[in-house]
Design a protein around this motif. Structure first.
Motif, PDB file in Angstrom:
ATOM      1  N   ALA A 149       0.859  -1.478   0.070  1.00 25.95           N
ATOM      2  CA  ALA A 149       0.130  -0.080  -0.137  1.00 25.95           C
ATOM      3  C   ALA A 149       0.733   1.252   0.087  1.00 25.95           C
ATOM      4  CB  ALA A 149      -0.915  -0.010   1.211  1.00 25.95           C
ATOM      5  N   ALA A 150       2.014   1.114   0.572  1.00 24.86           N
ATOM      6  CA  ALA A 150       2.949   2.378   0.507  1.00 24.86           C
ATOM      7  C   ALA A 150       3.798   2.431  -0.793  1.00 24.86           C
ATOM      8  CB  ALA A 150       3.872   1.965   1.744  1.00 24.86           C
ATOM      9  N   GLY A 151       3.651   1.477  -1.569  1.00 26.94           N
ATOM     10  CA  GLY A 151       4.074   1.523  -2.950  1.00 26.94           C
ATOM     11  C   GLY A 151       5.561   0.851  -3.118  1.00 26.94           C
ATOM     12  N   ARG A 152       5.737  -0.111  -2.048  1.00 24.40           N
ATOM     13  CA  ARG A 152       6.855  -0.730  -2.017  1.00 24.40           C
ATOM     14  C   ARG A 152       6.857  -2.038  -2.856  1.00 24.40           C
ATOM     15  NH1 ARG A 152       9.897   0.649   2.599  1.00 24.40           N
ATOM     16  NH2 ARG A 152      11.717  -0.478   1.501  1.00 24.40           N
ATOM     17  N   ASP A 153       8.035  -2.517  -3.488  1.00 26.14           N
ATOM     18  CA  ASP A 153       8.040  -3.507  -4.199  1.00 26.14           C
ATOM     19  C   ASP A 153       8.124  -4.589  -3.346  1.00 26.14           C
ATOM     20  OD1 ASP A 153       8.782  -5.882  -5.781  1.00 26.14           O
ATOM     21  OD2 ASP A 153      10.616  -4.766  -6.927  1.00 26.14           O
ATOM     22  N   PRO A 154       6.928  -5.616  -3.637  1.00 27.82           N
ATOM     23  CA  PRO A 154       6.764  -6.890  -2.815  1.00 27.82           C
ATOM     24  C   PRO A 154       8.010  -7.651  -2.592  1.00 27.82           C
ATOM     25  CG  PRO A 154       5.422  -6.975  -4.560  1.00 27.82           C
ATOM     26  CD  PRO A 154       5.995  -5.452  -4.702  1.00 27.82           C
ATOM     27  N   LYS A 155       8.646  -7.885  -3.655  1.00 24.97           N
ATOM     28  CA  LYS A 155       9.878  -8.495  -3.643  1.00 24.97           C
ATOM     29  C   LYS A 155      10.933  -8.202  -2.663  1.00 24.97           C
ATOM     30  CE  LYS A 155       9.057 -10.009  -8.655  1.00 24.97           C
ATOM     31  NZ  LYS A 155       9.771 -10.103 -10.033  1.00 24.97           N
ATOM     32  N   THR A 156      11.073  -6.965  -2.154  1.00 25.14           N
ATOM     33  CA  THR A 156      12.225  -6.392  -1.336  1.00 25.14           C
ATOM     34  C   THR A 156      11.689  -6.419   0.141  1.00 25.14           C
ATOM     35  OG1 THR A 156      11.279  -4.089  -1.584  1.00 25.14           O
ATOM     36  CG2 THR A 156      12.727  -4.954  -3.359  1.00 25.14           C
ATOM     37  N   LEU A 157      10.616  -6.776   0.457  1.00 25.20           N
ATOM     38  CA  LEU A 157      10.293  -7.111   1.909  1.00 25.20           C
ATOM     39  C   LEU A 157      11.223  -7.937   2.634  1.00 25.20           C
ATOM     40  CD1 LEU A 157       8.485  -6.153   4.506  1.00 25.20           C
ATOM     41  CD2 LEU A 157       7.222  -7.866   3.675  1.00 25.20           C
ATOM     42  N   GLN A 158      11.879  -7.885   3.733  1.00 25.88           N
ATOM     43  CA  GLN A 158      12.708  -8.762   4.254  1.00 25.88           C
ATOM     44  C   GLN A 158      12.159  -8.891   5.892  1.00 25.88           C
ATOM     45  OE1 GLN A 158      16.954  -8.127   3.834  1.00 25.88           O
ATOM     46  NE2 GLN A 158      16.440  -6.582   2.527  1.00 25.88           N
ATOM     47  N   VAL A 159      11.943 -10.015   6.232  1.00 24.68           N
ATOM     48  CA  VAL A 159      11.448 -10.525   7.532  1.00 24.68           C
ATOM     49  C   VAL A 159      12.248 -11.333   8.272  1.00 24.68           C
ATOM     50  CG1 VAL A 159       9.605 -11.386   8.990  1.00 24.68           C
ATOM     51  CG2 VAL A 159       8.820 -10.106   6.933  1.00 24.68           C
ATOM     52  N   VAL A 160      13.150 -10.837   9.275  1.00 27.99           N
ATOM     53  CA  VAL A 160      14.285 -11.738   9.904  1.00 27.99           C
ATOM     54  C   VAL A 160      13.921 -12.105  11.351  1.00 27.99           C
ATOM     55  CG1 VAL A 160      16.591 -11.918  10.416  1.00 27.99           C
ATOM     56  CG2 VAL A 160      15.773 -10.401   8.342  1.00 27.99           C
ATOM     57  N   PRO A 161      13.270 -13.228  11.805  1.00 28.19           N
ATOM     58  CA  PRO A 161      13.036 -13.553  12.882  1.00 28.19           C
ATOM     59  C   PRO A 161      14.173 -13.463  13.790  1.00 28.19           C
ATOM     60  CG  PRO A 161      11.925 -15.389  11.314  1.00 28.19           C
ATOM     61  CD  PRO A 161      12.783 -14.206  10.689  1.00 28.19           C
TER      62      PRO A 161
END
Length: 286
Positions: free
Chosen positions: A230-242
């Motif tokens: 929704a913020a216009g960010r590329d979905p491929k670039t999101l990083q989630v690091v437990p």
């Protein structure tokens, strides 16, 4: 999946040099270090894990000094903070520290940032608790102005800097927040509990999320992804690091199914022999 580690390094534990060498020799991907400048003895803030606050919180080494030692004796090991209490820093000085570490390590830095939990610690730094989230955003904007390739100033409600010569620059290349909005500096992950305020901040000025403990990600990761897009960010670039995970085969398999590419495992705050024993037990996940 990359397997990194975190530990409360103190004046009584394994040293940064010995641990960093052991991690790189065994094939672990990174070392993340927490930050507390001090823990006021008289305080009303409850320990985040409940019960008595462990002693290592008040004995923690400065993460940037310790990671500088780790950088000097390794070539591939990634170096992270988990987390830097950005509101408690002079952002001009913090920008210099982070850029210098990224420069000297050849671009190996992850800046894990967050808002903190200890009201009394923050107060001693002059931070009014209700403003801490806005302070972090403002401080990060100033730091990114100093990391920009051209002389760029920043004037905000909590921190300002005039256009300046500020070197070294971080080695890591800019990423795109949105068309025409470059994100300068080291990879930045924001720590904290899932919620709309946190996810909006991640989508606004970070590379991803550092969820402590790694629980509840099946429900929360899709919500974060919606905020991100929704913020216009590329979905491929999101990083989630437990982060600070106590691993099990089932838990690690679950992270892989979610498409996560990095996990940070919790080492004990202990002397070298015990830390290396636990580290060798983690080798099954490499």
């Amino acid at each position: 999946m990359r397997i990194a580690t975190t530990v409360f390094l103190t004046d009584r534990t394994v040293t940064p040099v010995r641990l960093a060498r052991a991690l790189e020799e065994r094939g672990f991907s990174g070392l993340y270090l927490p930050e507390h400048t001090h823990i006021p003895v008289s305080r009303a803030t409850a320990a985040p894990m409940g019960g008595e606050l462990p002693e290592e919180y008040g004995r923690t080494l400065d993460p940037f000094v310790a990671l500088g030692q780790a950088a000097a004796v390794t070539e591939r090991l990634h170096l992270g903070t988990g987390i830097t209490l950005v509101a408690q820093h002079d952002p001009i000085g913090l920008a210099k520290q982070a850029a210098t570490l990224d420069h000297l390590s050849g671009g190996r830095v992850t800046l894990g940032i967050g808002y903190g939990w200890n009201v009394e610690e923050a107060a001693d730094h002059g931070v009014e608790w209700r403003t801490r989230r806005e302070r972090v955003r403002d401080h990060m904007a100033l730091m990114r102005a100093l990391w920009a390739p051209q002389a760029t100033g920043h004037e905000g409600p909590y921190a300002s800097v005039r256009p300046s010569s500020a070197h070294p620059k971080p080695v890591q290349a800019p990423r795109e927040l949105a068309p025409g909005r470059p994100l300068y500096g080291p990879r930045t992950l924001i720590g904290g509990s899932a919620g709309p305020k946190l996810f909006a901040a991640i989508a606004d000025h970070a590379d991803g999320w550092l969820p402590i403990g790694g629980r509840g990600l099946t429900e929360s990761v899709p919500v974060l992804r919606r905020s991100w897009e929704a913020a216009g960010r590329d979905p491929k670039t999101l990083q989630v690091v437990p982060y600070a995970v106590q691993p099990t085969p089932g838990k690690m398999g679950h992270y892989a199914e979610l498409g996560l590419e990095e996990v940070v495992l919790q080492l004990p705050s202990a002397p070298e022999e015990e830390v290396l024993r636990v580290l060798d037990g983690f080798a099954q996940y490499l």
